[in-house]
Design a protein around this motif. Structure first.
Motif, mmCIF file in Angstrom:
data_model
loop_
_atom_site.group_PDB
_atom_site.id
_atom_site.type_symbol
_atom_site.label_atom_id
_atom_site.label_comp_id
_atom_site.label_asym_id
_atom_site.label_seq_id
_atom_site.Cartn_x
_atom_site.Cartn_y
_atom_site.Cartn_z
ATOM 1 N N LEU A 30 80.094 0.987 -28.038
ATOM 2 C CA LEU A 30 80.856 -0.231 -28.317
ATOM 3 C C LEU A 30 80.150 -1.397 -27.650
ATOM 4 N N THR A 31 79.996 -2.484 -28.400
ATOM 5 C CA THR A 31 79.270 -3.617 -27.857
ATOM 6 C C THR A 31 79.822 -4.890 -28.472
ATOM 7 N N GLY A 32 79.068 -6.000 -28.386
ATOM 8 C CA GLY A 32 79.582 -7.248 -28.933
ATOM 9 C C GLY A 32 78.456 -8.260 -29.076
ATOM 10 N N GLY A 33 78.800 -9.505 -28.916
ATOM 11 C CA GLY A 33 79.811 -10.169 -28.101
ATOM 12 C C GLY A 33 80.088 -9.384 -26.815
ATOM 13 N N GLU A 34 81.191 -9.696 -26.197
ATOM 14 C CA GLU A 34 81.574 -8.937 -25.004
ATOM 15 C C GLU A 34 82.750 -8.031 -25.379
ATOM 16 N N PRO A 35 82.526 -6.715 -25.418
ATOM 17 C CA PRO A 35 83.582 -5.824 -25.905
ATOM 18 C C PRO A 35 84.865 -5.872 -25.068
ATOM 19 N N ILE A 92 71.332 -17.619 -21.651
ATOM 20 C CA ILE A 92 70.441 -18.619 -22.249
ATOM 21 C C ILE A 92 69.548 -18.060 -23.341
ATOM 22 N N TYR A 93 69.246 -16.733 -23.290
ATOM 23 C CA TYR A 93 68.381 -16.146 -24.316
ATOM 24 C C TYR A 93 69.196 -15.514 -25.440
ATOM 25 N N CYS A 94 70.515 -15.597 -25.349
ATOM 26 C CA CYS A 94 71.365 -14.895 -26.314
ATOM 27 C C CYS A 94 72.181 -15.860 -27.168
ATOM 28 N N GLN A 148 71.755 -13.324 -34.660
ATOM 29 C CA GLN A 148 72.205 -13.497 -33.292
ATOM 30 C C GLN A 148 72.569 -12.119 -32.761
ATOM 31 N N MET A 149 72.124 -11.846 -31.543
ATOM 32 C CA MET A 149 72.459 -10.577 -30.907
ATOM 33 C C MET A 149 73.982 -10.417 -30.811
ATOM 34 N N SER A 150 74.692 -11.519 -30.573
ATOM 35 C CA SER A 150 76.140 -11.434 -30.383
ATOM 36 C C SER A 150 76.843 -10.959 -31.653
ATOM 37 N N VAL A 178 62.471 -9.104 -23.756
ATOM 38 C CA VAL A 178 63.281 -10.015 -24.578
ATOM 39 C C VAL A 178 62.758 -9.965 -26.014
ATOM 40 N N MET A 179 63.691 -9.826 -26.950
ATOM 41 C CA MET A 179 63.300 -9.686 -28.365
ATOM 42 C C MET A 179 63.497 -11.011 -29.108
ATOM 43 N N PRO A 180 62.662 -11.265 -30.119
ATOM 44 C CA PRO A 180 62.734 -12.541 -30.843
ATOM 45 C C PRO A 180 63.910 -12.603 -31.814
ATOM 46 N N VAL A 189 68.513 -17.374 -30.577
ATOM 47 C CA VAL A 189 67.959 -18.424 -29.712
ATOM 48 C C VAL A 189 66.733 -17.953 -28.933
ATOM 49 N N ALA A 190 66.504 -16.633 -28.865
ATOM 50 C CA ALA A 190 65.358 -16.135 -28.092
ATOM 51 C C ALA A 190 64.068 -16.185 -28.888
ATOM 52 N N GLN A 191 64.128 -16.538 -30.172
ATOM 53 C CA GLN A 191 62.908 -16.455 -30.982
ATOM 54 C C GLN A 191 61.764 -17.240 -30.380
ATOM 55 N N MET A 201 68.360 -5.070 -17.337
ATOM 56 C CA MET A 201 67.820 -6.373 -16.932
ATOM 57 C C MET A 201 66.859 -6.877 -18.011
ATOM 58 N N VAL A 202 67.194 -7.981 -18.649
ATOM 59 C CA VAL A 202 66.252 -8.633 -19.571
ATOM 60 C C VAL A 202 65.342 -9.506 -18.706
ATOM 61 N N VAL A 203 64.043 -9.260 -18.788
ATOM 62 C CA VAL A 203 63.113 -9.953 -17.887
ATOM 63 C C VAL A 203 62.494 -11.148 -18.612
ATOM 64 N N ILE A 239 75.580 -1.868 -18.075
ATOM 65 C CA ILE A 239 76.003 -3.186 -17.604
ATOM 66 C C ILE A 239 74.792 -4.115 -17.582
ATOM 67 N N SER A 240 74.951 -5.282 -18.185
ATOM 68 C CA SER A 240 73.840 -6.226 -18.271
ATOM 69 C C SER A 240 73.823 -7.101 -17.025
ATOM 70 N N LEU A 241 72.709 -7.076 -16.314
ATOM 71 C CA LEU A 241 72.590 -7.878 -15.094
ATOM 72 C C LEU A 241 71.128 -8.251 -14.914
ATOM 73 N N LEU A 278 79.679 2.167 -23.778
ATOM 74 C CA LEU A 278 80.006 0.751 -23.979
ATOM 75 C C LEU A 278 78.985 -0.097 -23.230
ATOM 76 N N THR A 279 78.561 -1.177 -23.852
ATOM 77 C CA THR A 279 77.661 -2.129 -23.200
ATOM 78 C C THR A 279 78.448 -3.383 -22.870
ATOM 79 N N THR A 280 78.392 -3.801 -21.622
ATOM 80 C CA THR A 280 79.229 -4.923 -21.177
ATOM 81 C C THR A 280 78.473 -5.795 -20.186
ATOM 82 N N ASN A 281 78.907 -7.047 -20.078
ATOM 83 C CA ASN A 281 78.330 -7.871 -19.014
ATOM 84 C C ASN A 281 78.981 -7.547 -17.671
HETATM 85 N N1 SAM Z 1 78.205 -8.686 -23.780
HETATM 86 C C1 SAM Z 1 77.653 -7.383 -23.623
HETATM 87 C C2 SAM Z 1 76.553 -7.392 -22.583
HETATM 88 O O1 SAM Z 1 76.287 -8.430 -22.003
HETATM 89 O O2 SAM Z 1 75.987 -6.333 -22.323
HETATM 90 C C3 SAM Z 1 77.180 -6.709 -24.894
HETATM 91 C C4 SAM Z 1 76.435 -7.529 -25.896
HETATM 92 S S1 SAM Z 1 74.880 -8.168 -25.341
HETATM 93 C C5 SAM Z 1 74.340 -8.975 -26.792
HETATM 94 C C6 SAM Z 1 73.947 -6.668 -25.238
HETATM 95 C C7 SAM Z 1 72.623 -6.746 -24.552
HETATM 96 O O3 SAM Z 1 71.740 -7.471 -25.351
HETATM 97 C C8 SAM Z 1 72.626 -7.395 -23.193
HETATM 98 O O4 SAM Z 1 72.030 -6.509 -22.264
HETATM 99 C C9 SAM Z 1 71.752 -8.608 -23.383
HETATM 100 O O5 SAM Z 1 71.035 -8.895 -22.213
HETATM 101 C C10 SAM Z 1 70.840 -8.138 -24.485
HETATM 102 N N2 SAM Z 1 70.184 -9.198 -25.236
HETATM 103 C C11 SAM Z 1 70.703 -10.312 -25.792
HETATM 104 N N3 SAM Z 1 69.749 -11.038 -26.430
HETATM 105 C C12 SAM Z 1 68.589 -10.349 -26.270
HETATM 106 C C13 SAM Z 1 67.248 -10.550 -26.688
HETATM 107 N N4 SAM Z 1 66.897 -11.613 -27.406
HETATM 108 N N5 SAM Z 1 66.328 -9.628 -26.360
HETATM 109 C C14 SAM Z 1 66.648 -8.529 -25.626
HETATM 110 N N6 SAM Z 1 67.898 -8.276 -25.213
HETATM 111 C C15 SAM Z 1 68.857 -9.170 -25.505
#
Ligand code: SAM
Length: 338
Positions: free
Chosen positions: A67-72, A28-30, A332-334, A191-193, A196-198, A161-163, A120-122, A96-99
């Motif tokens: 390596l990151t993304g999107g979802e790598p 929701i914040y991405c 967009q972070m993605s 969480v960074m601005p 959609v998180a702005q 963990m994004v809080v 790993i993002s959780l 690598l950063t992944t969900n």
């Molecule tokens: N899909 C992968 C993942 O979920 O880790 C890699 C890409 S995702 C954009 C990378 C990281 O960015 C995730 O940990 C996600 O929680 C974080 N992220 C996305 N939007 C963010 C925001 N506005 N502020 C801080 N972290 C954010």
């Protein structure tokens, strides 16, 4: 090898590579609920093109690639890219950063291809909440992914963990407990601005998907953990990032705080970002980028690529100062590679 540094004396040794702007979740914040308009297939850098950029960057002094993304892991054949990069002399680490949702079935193959470690993002340990935050994801798949990564030796496996205030900030202690009980290396991220998180960042009441939320400063999280566990102990961790690293006394895992908003780490920024469309980005909050795709496709050699990489480094400013001002950006972070 002389160090590769920018105009502010910062050593540039880290490149984040977004391999796709597509993702199988919609946090929701991405991302907006409908996702973002995907870039056309032919605009996405091919693996061989990414490897040429990384090779040129390593020649300048880059030592680590993430390596990151999107979802790598949704990019088909991602292990082939890892293998190509692993063959580059001078590249010391590939992470690598992944969900984590697809990791259980891929961790061993990625390790064998030469991947060193994963983040790993959780954001929650509650299955229902996970589905809400990710708009439909399955917590169980991520937990299996974390276990698989650790068993495959993709260590240290970090759990990011994004809080978000009012959404998951009641779970920061539960997450710290995982560092004690399961040896997780937990990282709390402000969480960074961006994108959609702005509007969810900052003190003012704001909402996303009808949920009221905002930023939680990492200092508040740390204070809560220390009230429960006593003072955190400092830890040295190999392959550290911009997190101060600590541990709950006696635990095998660790705890880190990535405080980009409350305590920017621009003064030690060591990185560049490559978007999946081949743009080289000096800073997450910069509107400037250097196009590498066109030069790559007309056959630019190593020296030309290195000159372009240098020009991206020259665009790095002293800092984004998120704590003092709002940075207007539609990034967009993605797309930028989180
Ligand atoms: N899909 C992968 C993942 O979920 O880790 C890699 C890409 S995702 C954009 C990378 C990281 O960015 C995730 O940990 C996600 O929680 C974080 N992220 C996305 N939007 C963010 C925001 N506005 N502020 C801080 N972290 C954010």
């Amino acid at each position: 090898m002389t160090a590769f540094s920018d105009a502010f004396g910062r050593t540039i040794d880290y490149l984040r590579v977004s391999v796709t702007d597509r993702c199988n979740l919609r946090c929701i914040y991405c991302m907006p609920p409908e996702g973002v308009q995907p870039i056309a297939h032919e605009q996405v850098l091919r693996f061989e093109e990414i490897a040429r950029v990384v090779e040129a960057a390593v020649g300048l002094g880059v030592r680590r690639v993430r390596l990151t993304g999107g979802e790598p892991l949704v990019r088909r054949g991602i292990g082939d890219l890892v293998r190509l990069l692993r063959a580059l002399p001078g590249l010391e680490e590939i992470s690598l950063t992944t969900n984590g949702t697809l990791l259980a079935g891929m961790a061993v193959a990625l390790k064998e291809a030469g991947l060193d470690r994963v983040n790993i993002s959780l954001d929650t340990l509650d299955a229902k909440r996970y589905a809400t935050i990710t708009r439909g994801g399955s917590l169980q798949t991520v937990l299996l992914g974390i276990d698989a990564a650790r068993q495959a030796g993709l260590n240290p496996v970090k759990v990011n963990m994004v809080v978000l205030r009012g959404i998951n900030d009641d779970e920061t202690l539960a997450m710290a407990r995982q560092s004690e009980e399961r040896g997780w290396h937990v990282r709390y991220i402000e969480v960074m601005p961006l994108g959609v998180a702005q509007h969810v960042c900052g003190e003012a009441e704001s909402s996303v998907d009808g949920l009221s939320t905002g930023t939680v400063p990492n200092a508040a999280i740390r204070a809560e953990i220390e009230r429960a566990y006593g003072l955190l102990e400092p830890v040295e961790i190999v392959a550290g990032g911009p997190a101060e690293t600590w541990r709950v006394p006696g635990s095998s895992g660790s705890i880190g705080f990535i405080s980009a908003v409350s305590h920017g780490f621009c003064d030690v920024c060591n990185r560049l970002r490559l978007t999946s469309a081949g743009g080289l980005v000096p800073c997450l909050f910069s509107d400037r980028e250097i196009d590498l795709r066109e030069p790559l496709r007309r056959g630019a050699g190593r020296e030309e690529l290195q000159a372009l990489i240098r020009s991206a480094v020259a665009l790095k400013g002293p800092g984004h100062h998120l704590a003092e001002r709002r940075v207007e950006t539609d990034h967009q972070m993605s797309r930028m590679g989180g």
